[in-house]
Design a protein around this motif. Structure first.
Motif, PDB file in Angstrom:
ATOM      1  N   GLU A 129       0.822  -1.206   0.000  1.00 29.73           N
ATOM      2  CA  GLU A 129       0.000   0.000   0.000  1.00 29.73           C
ATOM      3  C   GLU A 129       0.862   1.265   0.000  1.00 29.73           C
ATOM      4  N   VAL A 130       1.944   1.251   0.763  1.00 35.80           N
ATOM      5  CA  VAL A 130       2.866   2.394   0.735  1.00 35.80           C
ATOM      6  C   VAL A 130       3.394   2.593  -0.680  1.00 35.80           C
ATOM      7  N   ASP A 131       3.725   1.497  -1.336  1.00 35.20           N
ATOM      8  CA  ASP A 131       4.245   1.558  -2.701  1.00 35.20           C
ATOM      9  C   ASP A 131       3.220   2.192  -3.646  1.00 35.20           C
ATOM     10  N   GLU A 132       1.954   1.822  -3.496  1.00 28.54           N
ATOM     11  CA  GLU A 132       0.891   2.411  -4.328  1.00 28.54           C
ATOM     12  C   GLU A 132       0.813   3.925  -4.123  1.00 28.54           C
ATOM     13  N   LEU A 133       0.925   4.363  -2.869  1.00 30.32           N
ATOM     14  CA  LEU A 133       0.872   5.802  -2.579  1.00 30.32           C
ATOM     15  C   LEU A 133       2.069   6.521  -3.181  1.00 30.32           C
ATOM     16  N   MET A 134       3.259   5.925  -3.104  1.00 33.68           N
ATOM     17  CA  MET A 134       4.451   6.557  -3.676  1.00 33.68           C
ATOM     18  C   MET A 134       4.336   6.693  -5.192  1.00 33.68           C
ATOM     19  N   LEU A 136       1.623   7.001  -6.846  1.00 32.25           N
ATOM     20  CA  LEU A 136       0.615   8.026  -7.104  1.00 32.25           C
ATOM     21  C   LEU A 136       1.185   9.429  -6.934  1.00 32.25           C
ATOM     22  N   ILE A 137       1.913   9.668  -5.842  1.00 35.40           N
ATOM     23  CA  ILE A 137       2.410  11.009  -5.523  1.00 35.40           C
ATOM     24  C   ILE A 137       3.648  11.373  -6.325  1.00 35.40           C
ATOM     25  N   LEU A 138       4.564  10.426  -6.481  1.00 34.67           N
ATOM     26  CA  LEU A 138       5.864  10.725  -7.080  1.00 34.67           C
ATOM     27  C   LEU A 138       6.013  10.239  -8.520  1.00 34.67           C
ATOM     28  N   ALA A 139       5.029   9.490  -9.024  1.00 35.10           N
ATOM     29  CA  ALA A 139       5.102   8.952 -10.384  1.00 35.10           C
ATOM     30  C   ALA A 139       6.393   8.159 -10.604  1.00 35.10           C
ATOM     31  N   VAL A 140       6.678   7.256  -9.645  1.00 32.56           N
ATOM     32  CA  VAL A 140       7.893   6.440  -9.689  1.00 32.56           C
ATOM     33  C   VAL A 140       7.555   4.995 -10.043  1.00 32.56           C
ATOM     34  N   GLN A 141       8.591   4.225 -10.349  1.00 33.55           N
ATOM     35  CA  GLN A 141       8.432   2.794 -10.582  1.00 33.55           C
ATOM     36  C   GLN A 141       8.136   2.090  -9.268  1.00 33.55           C
ATOM     37  N   PRO A 142       7.557   0.880  -9.322  1.00 34.09           N
ATOM     38  CA  PRO A 142       7.375   0.097  -8.090  1.00 34.09           C
ATOM     39  C   PRO A 142       8.702  -0.066  -7.362  1.00 34.09           C
ATOM     40  N   ALA A 143       8.644  -0.055  -6.058  1.00 31.59           N
ATOM     41  CA  ALA A 143       9.859  -0.062  -5.236  1.00 31.59           C
ATOM     42  C   ALA A 143      10.568  -1.409  -5.250  1.00 31.59           C
ATOM     43  N   GLU A 144      11.869  -1.334  -5.085  1.00 35.47           N
ATOM     44  CA  GLU A 144      12.704  -2.515  -4.877  1.00 35.47           C
ATOM     45  C   GLU A 144      12.570  -2.937  -3.412  1.00 35.47           C
ATOM     46  N   ARG A 145      12.860  -4.213  -3.110  1.00 38.32           N
ATOM     47  CA  ARG A 145      12.810  -4.686  -1.725  1.00 38.32           C
ATOM     48  C   ARG A 145      14.073  -5.480  -1.392  1.00 38.32           C
ATOM     49  N   LEU A 146      14.680  -5.138  -0.278  1.00 32.47           N
ATOM     50  CA  LEU A 146      15.865  -5.830   0.222  1.00 32.47           C
ATOM     51  C   LEU A 146      15.695  -6.085   1.709  1.00 32.47           C
ATOM     52  N   ASN A 206      17.435   5.137  -8.040  1.00 32.22           N
ATOM     53  CA  ASN A 206      16.644   5.265  -9.257  1.00 32.22           C
ATOM     54  C   ASN A 206      15.158   5.032  -9.039  1.00 32.22           C
ATOM     55  N   LYS A 207      14.839   4.290  -8.014  1.00 29.62           N
ATOM     56  CA  LYS A 207      13.451   4.062  -7.616  1.00 29.62           C
ATOM     57  C   LYS A 207      13.444   3.780  -6.122  1.00 29.62           C
ATOM     58  N   PRO A 208      12.300   3.953  -5.478  1.00 32.01           N
ATOM     59  CA  PRO A 208      12.262   3.729  -4.021  1.00 32.01           C
ATOM     60  C   PRO A 208      12.706   2.313  -3.661  1.00 32.01           C
ATOM     61  N   CYS A 209      13.180   2.160  -2.436  1.00 31.84           N
ATOM     62  CA  CYS A 209      13.655   0.857  -1.966  1.00 31.84           C
ATOM     63  C   CYS A 209      13.172   0.616  -0.539  1.00 31.84           C
ATOM     64  N   PHE A 210      12.483  -0.500  -0.336  1.00 30.15           N
ATOM     65  CA  PHE A 210      12.119  -0.933   1.008  1.00 30.15           C
ATOM     66  C   PHE A 210      13.243  -1.800   1.569  1.00 30.15           C
ATOM     67  N   GLY A 299       7.101  10.682   6.404  1.00 34.33           N
ATOM     68  CA  GLY A 299       7.400  12.109   6.515  1.00 34.33           C
ATOM     69  C   GLY A 299       6.857  12.894   5.331  1.00 34.33           C
ATOM     70  N   ILE A 300       5.834  13.712   5.585  1.00 29.85           N
ATOM     71  CA  ILE A 300       5.196  14.475   4.510  1.00 29.85           C
ATOM     72  C   ILE A 300       6.132  15.523   3.926  1.00 29.85           C
ATOM     73  N   ASP A 301       6.875  16.231   4.768  1.00 27.46           N
ATOM     74  CA  ASP A 301       7.760  17.281   4.272  1.00 27.46           C
ATOM     75  C   ASP A 301       8.788  16.711   3.293  1.00 27.46           C
ATOM     76  N   ARG A 302       9.349  15.564   3.625  1.00 24.85           N
ATOM     77  CA  ARG A 302      10.326  14.934   2.734  1.00 24.85           C
ATOM     78  C   ARG A 302       9.663  14.453   1.453  1.00 24.85           C
ATOM     79  N   LEU A 303       8.449  13.946   1.565  1.00 24.85           N
ATOM     80  CA  LEU A 303       7.709  13.526   0.377  1.00 24.85           C
ATOM     81  C   LEU A 303       7.485  14.716  -0.552  1.00 24.85           C
ATOM     82  N   VAL A 304       7.109  15.857   0.015  1.00 27.21           N
ATOM     83  CA  VAL A 304       6.889  17.060  -0.796  1.00 27.21           C
ATOM     84  C   VAL A 304       8.209  17.541  -1.404  1.00 27.21           C
ATOM     85  N   MET A 305       9.315  17.424  -0.652  1.00 26.33           N
ATOM     86  CA  MET A 305      10.621  17.772  -1.209  1.00 26.33           C
ATOM     87  C   MET A 305      10.895  16.985  -2.487  1.00 26.33           C
ATOM     88  N   LEU A 306      10.627  15.679  -2.447  1.00 26.84           N
ATOM     89  CA  LEU A 306      10.873  14.844  -3.615  1.00 26.84           C
ATOM     90  C   LEU A 306       9.924  15.190  -4.756  1.00 26.84           C
TER      91      LEU A 306
END
Length: 324
Positions: A129-134, A136-146, A206-210, A299-306
């Motif tokens: 669900e976090v990935d879906e929100l990211m 939507l907001i950032l128009a990024v690829q699905p996140a990597e997971r490690l 290059n894309k978000p990472c969990f 963190g909303i402020d950091r999300l808005v920064m991105l």
């Protein structure tokens, strides 16, 4: 005083973009039947986490002529879990949170946090669900997971779950942190240092990472994984050198939670830090019963920064601490 300190630290255009992001977030949860809630910013207890410093004040009024000590909350987590125990169902909150001793490029002592809880979810379904929100907001690829273990092994060639204190000290010295490593006797402090300085810059570019399954000793509010007692159901989300979110498969056992709070305070005492009162109302809520659930703080402020491609947090909030 400078003549222009009355002006906002962010441009009005940026604040308009921020408002649109907040509206999108509320619509995201409304579409999923997650209820928006509000909880107190001031509380009689705060986090015992040795790495967090709270602001505190005193209420003097009816029934408390001698003064009632109160803390500005570092997160709405404890109060939101009390709502969950009372039967609220899935909930989210957009609120101010406060952390002392934190200010800089990515930090302001007062900041905006999005926190939500999902009964019946675990850390993996919540990551979805976090990935879906990211996206939507950032128009990024699905996140990597490690896993935490994989991230360390890829970046530094060491297993953080089995490495001895001595080997972590030696690695930290080799990486240029001799001033800290030579005197540090706590494994987790060295692991956090190495993770922050040497692992984080190599992930989520290059894309978000969990990163998930942190050591159990670094997840005071998360449940221990059944398949590996060394790790807990905790994850963090990283993107372009910023930590964005911290999530848990929540600990619901009252006795275990109280034990961890007491261990935190023992660690505080050992490090000459002031002890923080345990939140006994949270413990009572857990004793009443909290079903299996997962929760995350973002963190909303950091999300808005991105989203707006800003370099500092003061560029995305109306008035940073220097202009407050």
């Amino acid at each position: 005083m400078s003549a222009d300190l009355w002006k906002p630290s962010a441009e009005i255009k940026t604040l308009q973009q921020r408002a649109a992001i907040l509206r999108t977030i509320r619509e995201f949860f409304c579409d999923r039947d997650v209820m928006e809630v509000e909880t107190p910013s001031l509380s009689a207890a705060s986090v015992t986490d040795v790495h967090l410093a709270s602001f505190n004040t005193t209420f003097v009024g009816p029934g408390h002529a001698g003064g009632l000590p109160l803390y500005l909350q570092t997160s709405p987590e404890f109060a939101m879990k009390r709502l969950l125990a009372a039967g609220s169902g899935a909930i989210f909150q957009l609120c101010k949170a406060f952390r002392n001793e934190e200010a800089g490029k990515h930090h302001n002592p007062e900041f905006t946090m999005l926190e939500w809880y999902r009964p019946g979810f675990n850390e993996f379904t919540l990551m979805d669900e976090v990935d879906e929100l990211m996206q939507l907001i950032l128009a990024v690829q699905p996140a990597e997971r490690l896993t935490y273990q994989q991230a360390f092994q890829q970046a530094l060639g060491i297993d953080p779950l089995t490495a001895s204190l001595e080997s972590l000290q030696q690695l930290a010295i080799q990486q240029g942190f001799a001033d800290i490593a030579e005197y540090e006797t706590h494994r987790d402090t060295l692991l956090q240092l190495l993770f922050c300085m040497k692992v984080e810059p190599k992930i989520g570019q290059n894309k978000p990472c969990f990163v998930y399954h942190f050591p159990a000793s670094q997840a005071a509010l998360a449940s221990i994984c059944e398949h590996d007692q060394r790790v807990a159901g905790r994850f963090e989300l990283y993107y372009q050198n910023m930590e964005l979110a911290n999530g848990f498969n929540e600990l619901t056992n009252a006795k275990e939670q109280a034990k961890r709070f007491n261990e935190d305070n023992a660690h505080r005492k050992a490090n000459n830090l002031k002890e923080v009162p345990m939140d006994t109302r949270l413990i009572a809520a857990l004793e009443h019963g909290l079903g299996q659930c997962a929760g995350v703080a973002l963190g909303i402020d950091r999300l808005v920064m991105l989203a707006t491609r800003k370099e500092t947090i003061k560029e995305v909030i109306a008035f940073d601490v220097g202009r407050a």
